[in-house]
Design an enzyme around this catalytic site. Sequence first.
Site, short mmCIF file in Angstrom:
data_model
loop_
_atom_site.label_atom_id
_atom_site.label_comp_id
_atom_site.label_asym_id
_atom_site.label_seq_id
_atom_site.Cartn_x
_atom_site.Cartn_y
_atom_site.Cartn_z
N ASN A 133 83.53 37.90 28.55
CA ASN A 133 83.08 38.98 29.49
C ASN A 133 81.65 39.54 29.29
O ASN A 133 81.21 40.38 29.69
CB ASN A 133 84.11 39.84 29.81
CG ASN A 133 84.40 40.86 28.49
OD1 ASN A 133 83.66 40.51 27.53
ND2 ASN A 133 85.19 41.64 28.45
N HIS B 62 80.64 40.81 26.34
CA HIS B 62 80.66 41.93 25.51
C HIS B 62 79.91 41.37 24.22
O HIS B 62 79.89 40.42 23.77
CB HIS B 62 81.90 42.53 25.26
CG HIS B 62 82.75 41.89 24.29
ND1 HIS B 62 83.96 41.22 24.77
CD2 HIS B 62 82.74 41.41 22.98
CE1 HIS B 62 84.69 40.42 23.77
NE2 HIS B 62 83.97 40.61 22.90
N GLU C 118 82.20 46.79 25.92
CA GLU C 118 83.08 45.97 26.91
C GLU C 118 82.25 46.66 28.44
O GLU C 118 81.45 47.30 28.39
CB GLU C 118 84.53 46.50 26.91
CG GLU C 118 85.37 46.08 26.04
CD GLU C 118 85.91 44.81 25.75
OE1 GLU C 118 85.27 43.85 26.44
OE2 GLU C 118 86.80 44.60 25.15
N ASP D 22 81.31 46.23 14.10
CA ASP D 22 82.63 46.69 14.40
C ASP D 22 83.90 46.64 13.45
O ASP D 22 83.66 46.01 12.36
CB ASP D 22 82.99 46.30 15.93
CG ASP D 22 82.74 44.82 16.02
OD1 ASP D 22 83.00 44.03 15.03
OD2 ASP D 22 82.38 44.29 16.98
#
Length: 249
Positions: free
Chosen positions: A136, A138, A143, A67
């Site tokens: 979380n 990800h 996400e 990313d």
Amino acid sequence: MRILVCKNYEEMSKKAAQMILSQVTLKPNSVLGLATGSTPMGMYKELVSMYKNKVIDFSEVTTFNLDEYYQLPITNDQSYHYFMHENLFNHINVKKENIHVPNGMVKDIEAECSRYDNFIKESGGIDIQVLGIGHNAHIGFNEPTINFERGTHLVDLKESTIEANARFFDKIEDVPRKAITMGTGSIFKARKIMLLACGEGKAEAIYNTVYGKVIPEVPASILQFHNDIVLILDEEAASKLNPEDYKIV
């Protein structure tokens, strides 16, 4: 899913580097999928040391990063392009033309995402993909959402991710709100996946990844279906797992 638990971050980093060493030794022209963030930094440090000691050769290796922030120049010291060069590429003999990071500065994001996925395919696919995991759950910048994304795409970052990344910037307002990331589908195509996690703060995400339902609200849960995945954890990140489900290394 294999789960290896190391005593601490240093041992986890060494184990991860040894797996990359094995991959490149067996296949010198390996295609490596790489991650950024604080978790893999120890692994990169170990790989640089291996290279300096002439244990590993990156001259035929190709790399693809997961990313990159959207609209953050590569000269910015918080860009992932900058991070990778500072922590790995500038210190090993990987060829410049074999390094690939999504371009977050282009105007046509859809074309860039398509180009990136096609380039991975033309390179023969990723042999081993390194992942971190967010609080979380990800992976990359995928996400929690209502569906799994197949390919590389532009994503809006959750506030929790922005807050977690704010420690790297002067102030939270400087943290980009969007990023380009390989989709869970892109990640899943890697022949082998190695997920790294350390610290008590990642224990819940690891628990949900290993034992939870496979749902896009827990992006890493999709990894339960991959046929060759290893989790390398420190003791704190593994603290919520059943001891019979992992191997201590």
